[in-house]
Write an enzyme that holds these catalytic residues in place. Structure first.
Site, PDB file in Angstrom:
ATOM      1  N   CYS A 154       3.866  -5.447  -3.220  1.00 43.36           N
ATOM      2  CA  CYS A 154       3.080  -4.434  -3.913  1.00 43.36           C
ATOM      3  C   CYS A 154       1.745  -5.099  -4.215  1.00 43.36           C
ATOM      4  O   CYS A 154       1.719  -6.242  -4.690  1.00 43.36           O
ATOM      5  CB  CYS A 154       3.774  -3.972  -5.189  1.00 43.36           C
ATOM      6  SG  CYS A 154       2.765  -2.883  -6.200  1.00 43.36           S
ATOM      7  N   THR A 170      -2.481  -0.435  -0.379  1.00 44.19           N
ATOM      8  CA  THR A 170      -1.197  -0.320  -1.053  1.00 44.19           C
ATOM      9  C   THR A 170      -0.109  -0.502  -0.010  1.00 44.19           C
ATOM     10  O   THR A 170      -0.268  -0.047   1.126  1.00 44.19           O
ATOM     11  CB  THR A 170      -1.033   1.040  -1.736  1.00 44.19           C
ATOM     12  OG1 THR A 170       0.349   1.286  -2.008  1.00 44.19           O
ATOM     13  CG2 THR A 170      -1.541   2.176  -0.882  1.00 44.19           C
TER      14      THR A 170
END
Length: 233
Positions: A198, A83
């Protein structure tokens, strides 16, 4: 081959993409029945998301540090946080183990510099776009100025990530919203590239959607992990 440690589950949608990319990449490099050596700790994202939105980064850091120690104990020889946002805590996480952390922003910056892009747009969660931990690293370490959307644009990009992509939902109108935001940034800010900052955004948009370079942080990070595992890094 070294063992890759994946700190995942944030969300599991993109962690699953990491798993596929790592195994496909090793097979492409070594051939035959080869696959990646890896261990995975996948956290419950609901709890992490609550800590994020409550601003309890210390609590999130403790949770992920524990997961990192689990990976090391299981034989991981590097850490890959699956992430972008939780790289806000990369220093705290890495400090709890004796193995290196492969930072997603550094890997992405390498790809940007090789491309010649100077002023990329950064699409990501609010945390990554609005706080300076990611943009500052790009600027201070790599001389890259990342441009973010305005307030309304940041809200829409963030909403699509948490409300849709992290739940496995991919909508044509959300893709259209991302494309429109990049078109606006090209016209108004002169951006010359797009950072998919992202790890879920790769589910929605990609290089075929644009006439400027696109940097898929999920794929770039996976490639960096493969290079480390195979001794190329």
């Amino acid at each position: 081959m070294k063992t890759i440690g994946l700190l995942g589950g944030m969300s599991w949608e993109s962690t699953a993409i990491y798993y596929r990319l790592l195994n496909e990449g090793v097979r492409a490099r070594l051939g035959g029945l080869h696959s990646a050596k890896l261990v995975l700790v996948s956290v419950d994202f609901a709890g992490v998301a609550e800590l994020q939105h409550a601003g309890d980064w210390q609590g999130a850091g403790r949770l992920l540090a524990q997961a990192a120690r689990q990976l090391e104990a299981a034989g991981a020889e590097c850490l890959v946080i699956c992430t972008n946002t939780m790289h806000k805590l990369s220093g705290e996480i890495e400090a709890t183990t004796g193995i290196p952390l492969l930072h997603i922003a550094d890997a992405t910056a390498g790809a940007i510099r090789r491309s010649g892009v100077k002023r990329p747009a950064l699409l990501a969660t609010r945390f990554t776009m609005e706080e300076d931990f990611y943009r500052r690293r790009l600027a201070d370490r790599h001389g890259i100025e990342a441009v973010t959307p305005d307030e309304a644009g940041r809200a829409r990009v963030h909403e699509i990530i948490y409300g849709e992509l992290c739940r496995g939902i991919v909508k044509p109108d959300s893709k259209a919203a991302y494309l429109a935001e990049i078109a606006r940034l090209q016209a108004e800010e002169g951006i010359d590239g797009v950072i998919m900052g992202c790890t879920e955004i790769t589910m929605l948009i990609g290089q075929p959607d644009f006439d400027i370079p696109v940097f898929d942080t999920t794929a770039i990070h996976a490639e960096a992990a493969i290079a480390f595992a195979l001794g190329d890094a």
